[in-house]
Write a protein that holds these residues in place. Structure first.
Motif, PDB file in Angstrom:
ATOM      1  N   VAL A   1       0.953  -1.071   0.033  1.00 24.53           N
ATOM      2  CA  VAL A   1      -0.002  -0.090   0.221  1.00 24.53           C
ATOM      3  C   VAL A   1       0.926   1.176   0.046  1.00 24.53           C
ATOM      4  O   VAL A   1       1.969   1.248   0.770  1.00 24.53           O
ATOM      5  CB  VAL A   1      -0.897  -0.076   0.972  1.00 24.53           C
ATOM      6  N   VAL A   2       0.425   2.451  -0.788  1.00 26.72           N
ATOM      7  CA  VAL A   2       1.153   3.436  -0.752  1.00 26.72           C
ATOM      8  C   VAL A   2       0.308   4.713  -0.712  1.00 26.72           C
ATOM      9  O   VAL A   2      -0.840   4.648  -1.394  1.00 26.72           O
ATOM     10  CB  VAL A   2       1.714   3.493  -2.563  1.00 26.72           C
ATOM     11  N   VAL A   3       0.759   5.647   0.092  1.00 24.67           N
ATOM     12  CA  VAL A   3       0.016   6.892   0.280  1.00 24.67           C
ATOM     13  C   VAL A   3       0.360   7.762  -0.932  1.00 24.67           C
ATOM     14  O   VAL A   3       1.282   7.905  -1.456  1.00 24.67           O
ATOM     15  CB  VAL A   3       0.497   7.854   1.346  1.00 24.67           C
ATOM     16  N   VAL A   4      -0.998   8.215  -1.569  1.00 27.67           N
ATOM     17  CA  VAL A   4      -1.034   9.096  -2.887  1.00 27.67           C
ATOM     18  C   VAL A   4      -1.784  10.456  -2.455  1.00 27.67           C
ATOM     19  O   VAL A   4      -2.587  10.644  -1.867  1.00 27.67           O
ATOM     20  CB  VAL A   4      -1.515   8.401  -3.919  1.00 27.67           C
ATOM     21  N   ASP A   5      -1.097  11.459  -3.246  1.00 26.78           N
ATOM     22  CA  ASP A   5      -1.788  12.739  -3.129  1.00 26.78           C
ATOM     23  C   ASP A   5      -3.104  12.702  -3.757  1.00 26.78           C
ATOM     24  O   ASP A   5      -3.224  12.655  -5.038  1.00 26.78           O
ATOM     25  CB  ASP A   5      -0.689  13.762  -3.754  1.00 26.78           C
ATOM     26  N   ARG A   6      -4.104  13.467  -3.156  1.00 36.04           N
ATOM     27  CA  ARG A   6      -5.427  13.387  -3.643  1.00 36.04           C
ATOM     28  C   ARG A   6      -5.826  14.820  -3.633  1.00 36.04           C
ATOM     29  O   ARG A   6      -7.144  15.232  -3.448  1.00 36.04           O
ATOM     30  CB  ARG A   6      -6.473  12.482  -2.935  1.00 36.04           C
ATOM     31  N   GLY A   7      -4.883  15.541  -3.837  1.00 36.44           N
ATOM     32  CA  GLY A   7      -5.080  17.317  -3.890  1.00 36.44           C
ATOM     33  C   GLY A   7      -4.565  17.899  -2.565  1.00 36.44           C
ATOM     34  O   GLY A   7      -4.915  19.241  -2.394  1.00 36.44           O
ATOM     35  N   HIS A   8      -4.262  17.074  -1.313  1.00 36.46           N
ATOM     36  CA  HIS A   8      -3.817  17.617  -0.132  1.00 36.46           C
ATOM     37  C   HIS A   8      -2.629  17.228   0.504  1.00 36.46           C
ATOM     38  O   HIS A   8      -2.512  17.082   1.924  1.00 36.46           O
ATOM     39  CB  HIS A   8      -5.020  17.423   0.743  1.00 36.46           C
ATOM     40  N   GLY A   9      -1.998  16.656  -0.663  1.00 39.33           N
ATOM     41  CA  GLY A   9      -0.402  16.197  -0.022  1.00 39.33           C
ATOM     42  C   GLY A   9      -0.493  14.606   0.550  1.00 39.33           C
ATOM     43  O   GLY A   9      -1.526  14.035   0.450  1.00 39.33           O
ATOM     44  N   LEU A  10       0.751  14.218   0.995  1.00 41.52           N
ATOM     45  CA  LEU A  10       1.031  13.258   1.654  1.00 41.52           C
ATOM     46  C   LEU A  10       0.634  13.212   3.058  1.00 41.52           C
ATOM     47  O   LEU A  10      -0.072  14.304   3.549  1.00 41.52           O
ATOM     48  CB  LEU A  10       2.174  12.396   1.203  1.00 41.52           C
ATOM     49  N   LEU A  11       0.880  12.250   3.874  1.00 38.20           N
ATOM     50  CA  LEU A  11       0.849  12.362   5.385  1.00 38.20           C
ATOM     51  C   LEU A  11       2.009  13.383   5.867  1.00 38.20           C
ATOM     52  O   LEU A  11       3.080  13.593   5.363  1.00 38.20           O
ATOM     53  CB  LEU A  11       1.197  11.072   5.976  1.00 38.20           C
ATOM     54  N   GLN A  12       1.333  13.920   6.743  1.00 40.52           N
ATOM     55  CA  GLN A  12       2.267  15.211   7.298  1.00 40.52           C
ATOM     56  C   GLN A  12       2.406  15.319   8.826  1.00 40.52           C
ATOM     57  O   GLN A  12       1.587  14.719   9.467  1.00 40.52           O
ATOM     58  CB  GLN A  12       1.295  16.644   6.855  1.00 40.52           C
ATOM     59  N   THR A  13       3.543  15.824   9.327  1.00 43.38           N
ATOM     60  CA  THR A  13       3.646  16.062  10.593  1.00 43.38           C
ATOM     61  C   THR A  13       2.874  17.305  10.842  1.00 43.38           C
ATOM     62  O   THR A  13       2.815  18.486  10.294  1.00 43.38           O
ATOM     63  CB  THR A  13       5.296  16.368  10.863  1.00 43.38           C
ATOM     64  N   ASN A  14       2.407  17.488  12.038  1.00 40.18           N
ATOM     65  CA  ASN A  14       1.502  18.472  12.593  1.00 40.18           C
ATOM     66  C   ASN A  14       1.903  19.074  13.877  1.00 40.18           C
ATOM     67  O   ASN A  14       2.136  18.504  14.673  1.00 40.18           O
ATOM     68  CB  ASN A  14      -0.083  17.910  12.619  1.00 40.18           C
ATOM     69  N   THR A  15       1.711  20.668  13.809  1.00 37.94           N
ATOM     70  CA  THR A  15       2.116  21.233  14.987  1.00 37.94           C
ATOM     71  C   THR A  15       0.689  21.776  15.457  1.00 37.94           C
ATOM     72  O   THR A  15       0.171  22.438  14.550  1.00 37.94           O
ATOM     73  CB  THR A  15       3.112  22.239  14.736  1.00 37.94           C
ATOM     74  N   GLY A  16       0.516  22.030  16.427  1.00 37.22           N
ATOM     75  CA  GLY A  16      -0.776  22.743  17.097  1.00 37.22           C
ATOM     76  C   GLY A  16      -1.275  22.068  18.130  1.00 37.22           C
ATOM     77  O   GLY A  16      -0.795  20.713  18.532  1.00 37.22           O
ATOM     78  N   GLU A  17      -2.015  22.612  18.873  1.00 38.01           N
ATOM     79  CA  GLU A  17      -2.669  22.148  19.985  1.00 38.01           C
ATOM     80  C   GLU A  17      -3.493  21.002  19.681  1.00 38.01           C
ATOM     81  O   GLU A  17      -4.402  21.063  18.920  1.00 38.01           O
ATOM     82  CB  GLU A  17      -3.472  23.422  20.725  1.00 38.01           C
TER      83      GLU A  17
END
Length: 189
Positions: free
Chosen positions: A141-157
């Motif tokens: 299985v491979v992550v593909v971009d569906r218009g919102h990028g790949l998996l991301q690291t997130n910062t925020g509360e």
């Protein structure tokens, strides 16, 4: 004399993190066993696969509420609205034993639904009760971009990094033929 090996169940597990490079995972390949000093290969039958997605990098959406009184047009409108929400994708492939060729099995859209988005992959691998995987082949299985990028690291509360968890199981079967002088011939190649 033909000898049927006992069937066995094999766990399918995999995780893809925002920091994975590449953002893919081999989730299953049929196994082998040693019988009388000879390797006996198994074929796999995909019984169940589930995908659980945690995607804080895209806006949260809500699954459609389909009411028994909804008309077909209302149901379709609710489903279209949901499918138009921001999403990421997960492509499932069958990979050849040499690793040189991949054959697309299907694309799954993944949404940010709280507490998590859970979907099955069975429609790709088990249209008929079980989808067979020959020894040496893999499910990748491979992550593909569906218009919102790949998996991301997130910062925020109260945000966590994106990740996808895949679980399930496969039923494995094999047979072998024991000839003269205890020679083993595997039915599964």
């Amino acid at each position: 004399m033909a000898i049927l090996m006992p069937d066995r169940t094999r766990q399918i597990v995999g995780k893809i993190f925002a920091t994975s490079n590449p953002q893919s995972a081999t989730i299953y390949t049929p196994s082998s066993a040693s019988v009388l000093g000879t390797t006996v290969n198994y074929n796999g039958g995909m019984a169940r696969i589930r995908v659980c997605a945690f995607l804080d990098s895209i806006p949260e959406t809500h699954a459609p509420v389909i009411l028994p009184t909804d008309t077909l047009a209302q149901k379709e409108q609710k489903n279209q609205f949901f499918r138009s929400a921001p999403k990421k994708g997960l492509m499932a492939y069958l990979e050849s034993p040499t690793g040189s060729e991949r054959y697309e099995a299907g694309l799954i859209d993944l949404y940010n639904v709280k507490p998590n988005f859970l979907t099955g992959v069975n429609e790709f691998f088990s249209d008929l009760r079980i989808f067979g995987i020959q020894f040496g082949w893999k499910i990748v299985v491979v992550v593909v971009d569906r218009g919102h990028g790949l998996l991301q690291t997130n910062t925020g509360e109260n945000q966590q990094n994106d990740y996808i968890s895949i679980t399930g199981f496969a039923d494995e079967t094999s047979s072998f033929l024991q000839g003269d002088n205890d020679t083993i011939y595997n039915f599964v190649v």
